[in-house]
Design a protein around this motif. Structure first.
Motif, PDB file in Angstrom:
ATOM      1  N   UNK A   1       0.818  -1.206   0.000  1.00  0.00           N
ATOM      2  CA  UNK A   1       0.000   0.000   0.000  1.00  0.00           C
ATOM      3  C   UNK A   1       0.859   1.266   0.000  1.00  0.00           C
ATOM      4  N   UNK A   2       0.167   2.398  -0.217  1.00  0.00           N
ATOM      5  CA  UNK A   2       0.809   3.710  -0.288  1.00  0.00           C
ATOM      6  C   UNK A   2       0.295   4.563   0.861  1.00  0.00           C
ATOM      7  N   UNK A   3       1.210   5.194   1.573  1.00  0.00           N
ATOM      8  CA  UNK A   3       0.855   6.089   2.669  1.00  0.00           C
ATOM      9  C   UNK A   3       0.983   7.538   2.227  1.00  0.00           C
ATOM     10  N   UNK A   4       0.299   8.417   2.926  1.00  0.00           N
ATOM     11  CA  UNK A   4       0.321   9.845   2.595  1.00  0.00           C
ATOM     12  C   UNK A   4       1.194  10.610   3.584  1.00  0.00           C
ATOM     13  N   UNK A   5       1.612  11.781   3.160  1.00  0.00           N
ATOM     14  CA  UNK A   5       2.321  12.722   4.022  1.00  0.00           C
ATOM     15  C   UNK A   5       1.267  13.486   4.830  1.00  0.00           C
ATOM     16  N   UNK A   6       1.267  13.344   6.169  1.00  0.00           N
ATOM     17  CA  UNK A   6       0.220  13.997   6.977  1.00  0.00           C
ATOM     18  C   UNK A   6       0.157  15.503   6.774  1.00  0.00           C
ATOM     19  N   UNK A   7       1.296  16.154   6.600  1.00  0.00           N
ATOM     20  CA  UNK A   7       1.283  17.608   6.405  1.00  0.00           C
ATOM     21  C   UNK A   7       0.624  17.971   5.081  1.00  0.00           C
ATOM     22  N   UNK A   8       0.868  17.155   4.050  1.00  0.00           N
ATOM     23  CA  UNK A   8       0.238  17.407   2.752  1.00  0.00           C
ATOM     24  C   UNK A   8      -1.271  17.188   2.828  1.00  0.00           C
TER      25      UNK A   8
END
Length: 454
Positions: free
Chosen positions: A323-330
């Protein structure tokens, strides 16, 4: 009049260049003299603006937000078309709009610039009775975001074909579709970049090549349909085509294929650059559940059966894929600047085409669910035009929508005004008494499912 007040703009703008024009002849329902004065200027950010004042102002100003643009700067517009602008001026509306000084996903810039523009309007014309934020596509999203961010400046919103559910779910939806396609069709092709894009043109070209090749075989067509289905791409997407018959599986799949590049492989790089990183993720996503929740799941199952493919095997492959995780700040940036929460301070009338893919019509339902959860459902009305396309509303349709929202502002109630039959009658009447094109579309009832990804 505006001509005598231009000197005041120097206190608000860095520079000011004014021109005065007389629009073409207005509709038969216009006042005897429907001339208008226009001024162009520059906002503190460097964004250019346009302000147009009718001869007899009705007290309402419409503030237009543009859609996504790949070019920075340029002159602003204040409506979706010149005929619409002429008609609105003849009805007494003042028109304003700005063009961001930067390119791309400029929602953050517009939230600042349009608030500044509202101040320019008040300085030039006097305090408006009503200020309506409106726009198309990204500008439609911006219109709702303006109402939320600046409730003291804006009284209502008219989002046309807007991604009102927000950029975060829209790009999560796109990630799902591209993830499924790459995993099942070309897992080893590193050109199919899913997130953290550094070369958008190369990425788009690679997806186009893979899609074209896959479309040549029954197996590829079935997998394209699965990818499109989890991305909620409908089966009637191409302008000028006939709606595929219910039993015509190949025609339905071809409509999904033809829209995939536009609807799922949407430009990601400029949005990620705005957000400072990747704001999409698919951690925890169950693609078997996504398939079951989509309106076109039956088409996928039939195409898989016709191709002799094992759907459960492909779903198991998706379940096992990293899976792919996101950048929380983005994510936080895009949530703050491009994902309306649903708490309304004034009336909103939204419109979508049922066959749109950028955004898909599920955005309307997702936004409505948020508004309902916030307790503001009485302020929202939504309507639909039953056809494929993106922001292809006729001039008479647009005029009918503006008129309906304005009547809600002046009367304080919706009544039956947003029912499809009422909107169609109003658009017909406007077209018959003006030069505005009616088009071939019709307002219609639609009950889209919510977006599968939030």
């Amino acid at each position: 009049m505006l001509r005598t007040r231009l000197a005041l703009a120097a206190t608000v703008c860095a520079t000011l260049a004014a021109t005065f024009t007389t629009p073409p002849a207005a509709s038969q329902s216009a006042p005897p003299t429907a001339t208008a004065e226009s001024a162009r200027g520059t906002l503190p950010s460097g964004a250019r603006y346009l302000l147009r004042e009718p001869e007899r102002w009705n007290g309402t100003v419409l503030v237009w937000s543009p859609g996504f643009s790949g070019s920075a700067g340029g002159e602003a517009s204040a409506s979706p078309s010149d005929p619409v602008a002429t008609w609105l001026l003849s009805q007494g509306y003042a028109l304003a709009g700005s063009k961001p000084a930067t390119a791309g996903w400029a929602v953050e810039d517009l939230l600042r610039d349009q608030d500044d523009l509202a101040e320019v309007v008040a300085d030039e014309l006097g305090e408006p009775r009503h200020v309506v934020a409106w726009g198309a596509s990204m500008g439609g999203l911006t219109s709702v975001a303006l109402l939320q961010a600046h409730p003291d400046s804006f009284d209502a919103a008219l989002p046309l074909c807007g991604s009102v559910g927000g950029a975060v779910p829209m790009l999560n939806q796109s990630l799902d579709a591209t993830f499924v396609l790459k995993t099942l069709v070309a897992p080893g092709d590193d050109r199919l970049v899913l997130t953290d894009v550094s070369d958008e043109a190369q990425r788009q070209a690679a997806f186009a090549e893979v899609l074209e090749e896959a479309q040549q075989t029954p197996e590829g067509r079935a997998r394209i349909s699965l990818a499109a289905t989890v991305g909620q791409i409908p089966t009637w997407t191409q302008v000028g085509s006939e709606r595929p018959a219910p039993g015509d599986l190949l025609a339905q799949q071809h409509q999904q294929y033809a829209a995939f590049l536009w609807g799922a492989v949407s430009p990601r790089q400029p949005l990620e650059e705005r957000a400072g990183g990747n704001f999409s993720w698919n951690t925890g996503v169950d693609y078997a559940r996504q398939l079951a929740g989509s309106e076109t799941s039956g088409l996928v199952r039939k195409l898989y059966a016709a191709a002799g493919l094992d759907l459960r095997s492909d779903l198991a492959q998706l379940a096992a894929a990293p899976r792919i995780s996101a950048d929380p700040d983005a994510v936080d940036y895009m949530t703050r600047n491009a994902t309306p929460a649903g708490d309304l301070t004034g009336p909103v009338l939204s419109v979508h085409e049922t066959g749109d893919t950028a955004p898909t019509v599920g955005q309307a339902r997702t936004f409505a669910d948020r508004v309902r959860a916030a307790g503001d459902a009485p302020l929202l009305r939504q309507t639909f035009v039953d056809r494929p396309g993106h922001c292809a509303y006729s001039d008479a349709e647009t005029a009918a929508l503006v008129t309906t929202l304005h009547e809600r502002l002046t009367s304080g109630r919706w009544g039956p005004s947003t029912r499809p039959a009422e909107l169609n009658r109003l658009a017909d009447r406007i077209a018959s008494t003006s030069d505005l094109d009616r088009g071939i579309g019709r307002f219609a009832d639609a009950h889209p499912r919510p977006m599968l990804r939030l």
